[in-house]
Write an enzyme that holds these catalytic residues in place. Structure first.
Site, PDB file in Angstrom:
ATOM      1  N   GLN A 264     -22.009 -40.041 -54.429  1.00 19.65           N
ATOM      2  CA  GLN A 264     -20.901 -39.875 -53.490  1.00 19.65           C
ATOM      3  C   GLN A 264     -20.410 -41.212 -52.979  1.00 19.65           C
ATOM      4  O   GLN A 264     -19.216 -41.414 -52.776  1.00 19.65           O
ATOM      5  CB  GLN A 264     -21.311 -38.983 -52.321  1.00 19.65           C
ATOM      6  CG  GLN A 264     -21.554 -37.544 -52.713  1.00 19.65           C
ATOM      7  CD  GLN A 264     -20.409 -36.967 -53.518  1.00 19.65           C
ATOM      8  OE1 GLN A 264     -19.311 -36.784 -52.997  1.00 19.65           O
ATOM      9  NE2 GLN A 264     -20.637 -36.676 -54.786  1.00 19.65           N
ATOM     10  N   HIS A 267     -17.456 -42.980 -54.677  1.00 20.25           N
ATOM     11  CA  HIS A 267     -16.078 -42.495 -54.566  1.00 20.25           C
ATOM     12  C   HIS A 267     -15.190 -43.525 -53.870  1.00 20.25           C
ATOM     13  O   HIS A 267     -14.153 -43.914 -54.374  1.00 20.25           O
ATOM     14  CB  HIS A 267     -16.032 -41.179 -53.793  1.00 20.25           C
ATOM     15  CG  HIS A 267     -16.246 -39.977 -54.651  1.00 20.25           C
ATOM     16  ND1 HIS A 267     -15.352 -39.585 -55.611  1.00 20.25           N
ATOM     17  CD2 HIS A 267     -17.257 -39.073 -54.683  1.00 20.25           C
ATOM     18  CE1 HIS A 267     -15.801 -38.488 -56.209  1.00 20.25           C
ATOM     19  NE2 HIS A 267     -16.954 -38.161 -55.671  1.00 20.25           N
ATOM     20  N   GLU A 332     -20.348 -31.605 -46.796  1.00 20.83           N
ATOM     21  CA  GLU A 332     -19.605 -31.093 -47.945  1.00 20.83           C
ATOM     22  C   GLU A 332     -20.584 -30.652 -49.035  1.00 20.83           C
ATOM     23  O   GLU A 332     -20.529 -29.521 -49.526  1.00 20.83           O
ATOM     24  CB  GLU A 332     -18.677 -32.184 -48.478  1.00 20.83           C
ATOM     25  CG  GLU A 332     -17.883 -31.785 -49.705  1.00 20.83           C
ATOM     26  CD  GLU A 332     -17.104 -32.955 -50.295  1.00 20.83           C
ATOM     27  OE1 GLU A 332     -16.204 -32.697 -51.119  1.00 20.83           O
ATOM     28  OE2 GLU A 332     -17.393 -34.124 -49.960  1.00 20.83           O
ATOM     29  N   HIS A 333     -21.469 -31.548 -49.445  1.00 22.90           N
ATOM     30  CA  HIS A 333     -22.498 -31.254 -50.452  1.00 22.90           C
ATOM     31  C   HIS A 333     -23.864 -31.376 -49.789  1.00 22.90           C
ATOM     32  O   HIS A 333     -24.157 -32.393 -49.158  1.00 22.90           O
ATOM     33  CB  HIS A 333     -22.451 -32.245 -51.620  1.00 22.90           C
ATOM     34  CG  HIS A 333     -21.111 -32.360 -52.284  1.00 22.90           C
ATOM     35  ND1 HIS A 333     -20.220 -33.377 -51.992  1.00 22.90           N
ATOM     36  CD2 HIS A 333     -20.509 -31.587 -53.224  1.00 22.90           C
ATOM     37  CE1 HIS A 333     -19.137 -33.227 -52.730  1.00 22.90           C
ATOM     38  NE2 HIS A 333     -19.276 -32.145 -53.492  1.00 22.90           N
ATOM     39  N   ASP A 366     -19.865 -30.930 -59.497  1.00 22.01           N
ATOM     40  CA  ASP A 366     -18.544 -31.560 -59.622  1.00 22.01           C
ATOM     41  C   ASP A 366     -17.856 -31.174 -60.924  1.00 22.01           C
ATOM     42  O   ASP A 366     -16.622 -31.085 -60.972  1.00 22.01           O
ATOM     43  CB  ASP A 366     -18.680 -33.090 -59.575  1.00 22.01           C
ATOM     44  CG  ASP A 366     -18.625 -33.629 -58.157  1.00 22.01           C
ATOM     45  OD1 ASP A 366     -18.347 -32.856 -57.234  1.00 22.01           O
ATOM     46  OD2 ASP A 366     -18.883 -34.836 -57.981  1.00 22.01           O
ATOM     47  N   HIS A 425       8.467   0.669 -28.225  1.00 21.39           N
ATOM     48  CA  HIS A 425       7.187   0.939 -28.875  1.00 21.39           C
ATOM     49  C   HIS A 425       6.648   2.293 -28.411  1.00 21.39           C
ATOM     50  O   HIS A 425       6.203   3.113 -29.217  1.00 21.39           O
ATOM     51  CB  HIS A 425       6.168  -0.152 -28.525  1.00 21.39           C
ATOM     52  CG  HIS A 425       6.317  -1.409 -29.310  1.00 21.39           C
ATOM     53  ND1 HIS A 425       7.374  -2.258 -29.159  1.00 21.39           N
ATOM     54  CD2 HIS A 425       5.515  -1.974 -30.258  1.00 21.39           C
ATOM     55  CE1 HIS A 425       7.239  -3.294 -29.960  1.00 21.39           C
ATOM     56  NE2 HIS A 425       6.107  -3.139 -30.654  1.00 21.39           N
TER      57      HIS A 425
END
Length: 438
Positions: A264, A267, A332-333, A366, A425
């Site tokens: 990660q 990235h 996230e992971h 991934d 109504h």
């Protein structure tokens, strides 16, 4: 490399953890101003603006937006022209992603009806979106995996038309991206990108059809544009930097965990990699492995900046406490690197994707495991889910009221509407009480 060390026993732990997790999602004012102008220009001038900005930002000159389209035959040719090993890998990944999302569709996207005691039939109808836009990044890297992860669930959901946009700086088209579009059944592709592509998808132009939802990652300009057009169209999410949290009992080889943290960190400099473990000696071993392995990594500078800036090694009192800290982070992971990973699963509530066991590396998720890799970031896993087929369908309530049901429910609605001061109504409901006499 100096990576931050934290311990849950420290009196300052809560403050240190908040500082580690802090990430400002404020958009640069200059980006916001630029994006707002681009969207306004596309809404006003349509194709002309798209052409001008594609020339300005990507260096691609075209006589018309139609000339920026990639025909299905070219997508197939890209697929056929891949080296055999790449073609097979892409096919395996696509088949696994399709199989997973087909099962997801069968479980989560079904309608239902039931009849109550008064003969009313109530239920839910699930229908796919008519048209979606898929944004695929271009430029610094190619992302065929993003094509599969966005287009295949849309196709499985039954979306009628998928419109893909992908920037091609200097006119360079990536064969893997085009091949992935062919495999995923994308028939309409335009070589445009940036905020102008998002605006074109959201509002439509003479050539580019208006879509109902836009999915897919992009840079800060794309994210800002998606945020601005939300409401006009649906969007998947506004994603922050990528994240991994490894929950380790010390049983996996330290090199494996070190490389998972790198996966990660490579990235970008804002990506976050965190290791939680109750064994201090194991934290030392993983840190030593990272320092030993880093020099051989092609993206060593990016990894170092990420780990030194936002990485962390956290010593916990126990695995139970490590699970509690993980829930606070909502990564996230989440890798559960343990000899008995399912023992800890009931303790874990918040994560985009949970990888169970030492063989379940995040990188498999991934590319080819099957579940979607578009995941909530920045703690939003507390209330958000991965991209899935459910993002490409919508639900309509079904309300079929019997005569008896109108007699029972009419007075209830009448009373509540009167209480709200909504006379039409109330009368609408009351008119049906004993209206037909059966």
């Amino acid at each position: 490399m100096k990576i931050r060390r934290l311990a849950t026993t420290a009196a300052t732990f809560d403050a240190e953890l908040e500082q580690l997790l802090h990430w400002s999602e404020e958009t640069d004012a200059g980006i916001e101003t630029t994006v707002a102008q681009i969207i306004a220009d596309v809404r006003r001038d349509g194709d002309a603006t798209v052409l001008a900005l594609t020339h300005k930002f990507d260096g691609v000159q075209a006589a018309s937006v139609a000339d920026l389209a990639i025909p299905p035959a070219e997508l197939k040719a890209a697929f056929d022209g891949l080296p055999e090993v790449q073609r097979q890998a892409l096919q395996v990944a696509a088949e696994r992603v399709r199989r997973y999302h087909q099962r997801q569709f069968e479980v989560t996207c079904q309608g239902f009806e039931f009849e109550d005691e008064d003969g009313n039939r109530l239920g839910q109808q699930v229908t796919p979106l008519d048209r979606v836009g898929l944004y695929v990044p271009g430029g610094k890297a190619a992302y065929p995996s993003s094509v599969l992860m966005n287009a295949i669930p849309a196709q499985v959901a039954g979306v009628g038309q998928i419109v893909m946009v992908v920037p091609t700086p200097r006119g360079e088209k990536n064969a893997l991206v085009l091949a992935a579009a062919h495999l995923a059944g994308v028939a309409q592709v335009f070589t445009i990108g940036g905020a102008q592509a998002v605006a074109a998808l959201a509002y439509g132009t003479a050539t580019i059809p208006r879509v109902d939802k836009i999915t897919g990652p992009g840079n800060a300009y794309v994210a800002a544009a998606k945020r601005r057009v939300f409401g006009q169209v649906g969007i998947d999410m506004i994603a922050g930097p990528s994240e991994i949290l490894v929950l380790a009992d010390g049983s996996a080889p330290p090199d494996w965990v070190a490389m998972d943290l790198f996966s990660q960190a490579e990235h970008d400099e804002l990506a976050q990699s965190i290791l939680l473990c109750p064994d201090a000696a194991y934290l030392d071993a993983v840190e030593a492995a990272m320092n030993r392995l880093l020099p051989d990594m092609p993206r060593a500078a990016v990894i170092r900046a990420s780990l030194e800036g936002r990485g962390g090694l956290i010593h916990t009192r126990s695995m139970e406490e490590a699970c509690a800290v993980s829930n606070r982070i909502a990564p996230e992971h989440l890798e559960v690197s343990s000899t008995a990973p399912r023992r800890w699963l009931p303790h874990l509530k918040h994560a985009g994707a949970i990888f169970l066991g030492t063989y379940a590396s995040e990188s498999l998720g991934d590319y080819c495991a099957g579940p979607n890799h578009v995941l909530p970031t920045s703690g939003t896993a507390r209330f958000s889910s991965p991209l899935g087929v459910y993002d490409f369908v919508k639900r309509s309530s079904l309300i079929d009221i019997s005569h008896r049901g109108a007699q029972v429910l009419g007075p209830v609605a009448d009373t509540l509407a009167q209480g709200e001061g909504l006379q039409a109504h109330a009368r609408s409901a009351a008119m049906r009480v004993d209206a037909s006499g059966g």
